[in-house]
Design an enzyme around this catalytic site. Structure first.
Site, PDB file in Angstrom:
ATOM      1  N   ASP A 147       0.875  -1.163   0.000  1.00 40.41           N
ATOM      2  CA  ASP A 147       0.000   0.000   0.000  1.00 40.41           C
ATOM      3  C   ASP A 147       0.924   1.228   0.000  1.00 40.41           C
ATOM      4  O   ASP A 147       2.125   1.122   0.264  1.00 40.41           O
ATOM      5  CB  ASP A 147      -0.952  -0.011   1.209  1.00 40.41           C
ATOM      6  CG  ASP A 147      -2.158   0.913   0.985  1.00 40.41           C
ATOM      7  OD1 ASP A 147      -2.092   1.773   0.085  1.00 40.41           O
ATOM      8  OD2 ASP A 147      -3.161   0.773   1.705  1.00 40.41           O
TER       9      ASP A 147
HETATM   10  C1  BGC Z   1      -5.004   3.369   0.172  1.00 36.05           C
HETATM   11  C2  BGC Z   1      -5.095   2.408  -0.997  1.00 36.05           C
HETATM   12  C3  BGC Z   1      -4.925   3.147  -2.277  1.00 36.05           C
HETATM   13  C4  BGC Z   1      -3.600   3.873  -2.268  1.00 36.05           C
HETATM   14  C5  BGC Z   1      -3.299   4.656  -3.530  1.00 36.05           C
HETATM   15  C6  BGC Z   1      -3.777   4.257   0.091  1.00 36.05           C
HETATM   16  O1  BGC Z   1      -3.882   5.311   0.983  1.00 36.05           O
HETATM   17  O2  BGC Z   1      -5.019   2.655   1.372  1.00 36.05           O
HETATM   18  O3  BGC Z   1      -6.321   1.737  -0.947  1.00 36.05           O
HETATM   19  O4  BGC Z   1      -5.011   2.277  -3.361  1.00 36.05           O
HETATM   20  O5  BGC Z   1      -3.604   4.794  -1.189  1.00 36.05           O
HETATM   21  O6  BGC Z   1      -4.058   5.801  -3.612  1.00 36.05           O
END
Ligand code: BGC
Length: 776
Positions: free
Chosen positions: A251
């Site tokens: 993530d």
């Molecule tokens: C989130 C993800 C997301 C990623 C990219 C993170 O803060 O938890 O679900 O895909 O950001 O934006």
């Protein structure tokens, strides 16, 4: 769009689809392609570089020598993020789940996948398959509810849909990110059996049934070790035991040390150590991987494997040739997408209360529409404000809206057709609301509560909701209106359960969730009866203190540090309705609850154990005056030898459209994996061979009038006929008798319809049958 570009889009789609190949074929191609890569190139394939400063939220650099165009990764579950109004702003996933309609879920995946594809986005950062274990948790609207089986079913359809368009679905967040507070500094301490049966369960389905090409690790730790550096989870379980052939990315800034690479993470997203342009090119990975290989800390094989996994996923998706160039602003807001969003929005409305059939609207002259939630919305960046009608929550899972149809406009437009006058008060002002409501035949109050992702705080809520109350004085507004108008209906826009102190004071309640851009049309369709509501709650609705667990609001600790909020998953397997059953607590609304403008009865439950699983059939009859869609649900009790187990588990469903008076036979297969439990000592799933399963059927977790038993070993019960062995639930003798008669009355209809309908409804069933499970 010009005809030539239509043709080229069609051609591209065709190419992408025709390249969908098996993992074995993809592996062979990827090995050949990777054979001459230098280590520097392999490292660049697995380390994001732009650190979210580019047009895509994640990107991988091109390798010109190889004709490799680089990669674009983009959010997220509600459609393409950052499309500046060119893409559909879909409903929240929890709304898709509320339809209990596999066909619609697949269509949403396909339509979304196509929007990503046309923009040249390689990885859609969706779906999210977290489990709703605490209703205040901020991102519950991005996933599919509280039940692991159901979350897996929804995720499977969406992944298949997205990937059918040549786009890689990134199933997330692996695993145990079930609240926002301190998500990067918390440990989800999950007992082993619950880890497998509740939290890994959807991923098991997505790996085995949907062949998800990518998975995203989560921010949190599980049992003390951050998931991005958790070798047991990433390598031993996901890759070795589950046999996942695709790649795992972090993530965003959710990897905290270089050790993550050794643990089995395959891609660092978005690449920099921390947020911001200062960290472009400054990564925990990058050239440090080579240094660690040189020091003998990491093996060359690990680097080869990580790069291979990325390329293999691209071959599997058919992306290594003819993939569109990145262009985030292609207009994909088509009539078809708009119509599908409206349909899912309408079908996801859950009718919670409808006393004296106050809905659908009929025989009235004047309607009052009240509340700011009925008004046009202000679009703040990433939806970081709740100002006007609530169409989606906030954070990375939301979209740039081009428009939202507000309820007031849609109701006014629809009311004209029936010569109904609409008066309104578009503020959350009790006095003004009561004033317009008092002379109206019917008053509809729109209220809301919002939640989202941790990096944004809205009205004091840092992602997770502070409480389950309605926002902006919603309860007071309802009270004021209900005290002057006896025909008051409440429409709730919210991510999940809210406190409903007004329940006894109003005649009707519709839970509309977060319906996306066609919100107003979707609610008007149901209020006026153009669509018969068929949504059901994919979670249990109760006061906060009745749930087995809750979010914590500890002060913020540094991400990836030693200091962590501890989330003990002491409820183990008893998430959601399982807990309410175990404790004997009556929820406000049970898992699966949802009324219709018609009524349904269930009868003729039969269950036969066969080699590929449990075959269940039952009859569902529309006993009311209008056509409507029923969702028959199957719950199972496991044989007694399985100890300390939930008394009933949700294991099957279907969605069946029925004309007034019509009956249909429904066939549901519970496959062998779903008949198994995780044996912690044996470290594998085991299907009991002794004792009997009890099969329950009905309309929700607390309305299961039919039951029958079936021996686990497949033999016939000696004291029962296998077919026709419907036992009456003690409390429901009369109902069952009534249903049986009713079914007899309509036996002819059933016979004539079953064949045609089976052919129609059997697509998913056939797919279910073909699932080949390894039980480990
Ligand atoms: C989130 C993800 C997301 C990623 C990219 C993170 O803060 O938890 O679900 O895909 O950001 O934006």
């Amino acid at each position: 769009m010009k005809f030539s570009s239509v043709l080229s889009t069609v051609a591209l789609l065709f190419i992408s689809k025709s390249l969908a190949i098996t993992w074995e074929e993809a592996d062979a191609k990827a090995r050949e392609w990777c054979a001459d890569l230098t280590n520097e190139e392999k490292i660049s394939i697995i380390t994001g570089r732009e650190n979210m400063t580019g047009v895509c939220v994640g990107s991988i650099d091109p390798i010109e020598r190889k004709g490799f165009k680089g990669l674009c990764l983009q959010d997220g579950p509600a459609g393409v993020r950052f499309g500046k109004g060119t893409a559909t702003s879909w409903q929240a996933s929890i709304n898709s789940a509320a339809t209990f309609d596999r066909t619609l879920l697949r269509k949403v995946g396909e339509a979304q996948g196509n929007e990503f594809y046309q923009r040249g986005i390689n990885f859609a950062l969706a779906p999210s398959v977290g489990i709703q274990r605490a209703p205040a948790s901020g991102r519950i609207w991005e996933s599919y509810g509280e039940d692991p089986f159901y979350v897996g079913e929804c995720g499977t359809e969406v992944v298949k849909g997205i990937q059918s368009q040549g786009v890689i679905a990134t199933s997330k967040h692996f695993v145990g990110n079930d609240q926002e507070n301190n998500r990067g500094a918390s440990t989800s301490n999950i007992p082993e059996q619950a880890l497998w049966e509740v939290y890994l369960a959807p991923f098991y389905r997505l790996v085995n049934d949907a062949e998800t090409n990518a998975i995203m690790s989560s921010y949190n730790a599980v049992n003390g070790t951050y998931t991005s550096e958790n070798k047991r989870l990433l390598t031993d379980i996901l890759k070795d035991k589950m046999g996942f052939q695709g790649m795992v990315m972090s993530d965003w800034w959710g990897l905290y040390r270089i050790d993550s690479f050794g643990a089995g993470l395959d891609m660092n997203m978005p690449g920099g150590k921390y947020w911001g342009p200062d960290y472009v090119g400054d990564s925990f990975w990058g050239e440090h991987i080579q240094e660690y290989i040189d020091q003998g800390i990491f093996t060359q094989e690990r680097l080869d494997d990580a790069a291979l996994r990325v390329i293999r996923a691209l071959f599997k998706a058919g992306q290594m040739e003819n993939f569109p160039e990145v262009n985030l602003y292609v207009d994909t807001l088509t009539e078809e997408n708009i119509a599908l969003n409206r349909k899912v929005g309408a079908d996801s409305n859950v009718l919670l209360k409808n006393d004296e059939s106050v809905l659908p609207i009929k025989g009235v002259k004047k309607i009052a529409v009240i509340g700011k939630d009925s008004m046009p919305a202000n679009f703040c960046e990433d939806m970081r404000c709740a100002d006007g009608t609530l169409a989606l929550g906030w954070g990375s899972g939301t979209t740039d809206f081009k428009y939202v149809i507000d309820p007031l406009s849609a109701i006014t437009e629809r009311a004209k057709k029936d010569n109904i006058e609409v008066v309104s008060s578009g503020e959350d002002n009790s006095e003004a609301g009561a004033e317009v409501a008092k002379d109206a035949d019917l008053a509809i109050v729109f209220v809301q509560a919002d939640s989202g992702e941790e990096y944004i705080t809205v009205e004091g809520n840092a992602g997770d909701r502070l409480n389950l109350d309605l926002w902006h004085g919603g309860n007071e507004l309802i009270d004021a209106v209900a005290s002057v108008n006896k025909n008051t209906i409440v429409v709730i826009h919210a991510p999940g359960p809210v406190n409903v102190p007004f329940l006894d004071k109003v005649k009707g309640v519709v839970f509309a969730g977060m319906p996306g851009q066609e919100s107003g049309h979707a609610i008007a369709d149901v209020l006026f009866g153009d669509v018969n509501p068929s949504g059901h709650l994919p979670y249990t609705w109760a006061p906060r203190e009745d749930y087995p667990t809750d979010v914590k609001y500890e002060p913020e600790y540094p991400d990836g540090g030693e200091k962590m909020t501890v989330y003990d998953y002491n409820e183990g397997l008893f998430v959601g309705y399982r807990w309410f059953d175990k404790q004997g607590i009556e929820p406000t609304f049970a898992f699966g609850y949802g009324l219709s403008y018609t009524t349904f009865e269930y009868s003729n439950l039969e269950a036969v154990m066969e080699e590929d699983g449990l075959h269940v059939t039952l009859t569902v009859t529309n006993t009311g005056d209008v056509a409507g869609a029923a969702v028959p649900m199957i719950f199972l009790s496991f044989p007694d030898i399985v100890k300390d187990y939930p008394s009933r588990l949700f294991k099957g469903f279907d969605k069946v459209m029925l004309e007034a008076g019509e009956s249909k036979q429904v066939n549901i297969i519970v496959d062998n994996h779903d008949l198994s439990y995780y044996d912690v000592d044996a470290e594998k799933f085991v299907k009991p061979e002794e004792g009997e399963y009890t099969v329950f059927a009905g309309s929700n977790a607390r309305d299961l009038p039919l039951k029958t038993t079936v021996l686990a070993n497949g033999e016939c019960n000696s004291d029962e006929e296998v077919s026709g062995n419907v036992e009456n639930d003690e409390d429901s003798v009369d109902e069952v008798d009534a249903e049986t008669e009713n079914a007899e009355d309509s036996a002819d209809e059933v016979d004539s319809e079953v064949d045609a309908e089976n052919a129609e409804d059997s697509v998913d069933e056939t797919a279910l049958k073909k699932r080949a499970y390894k039980l480990y």
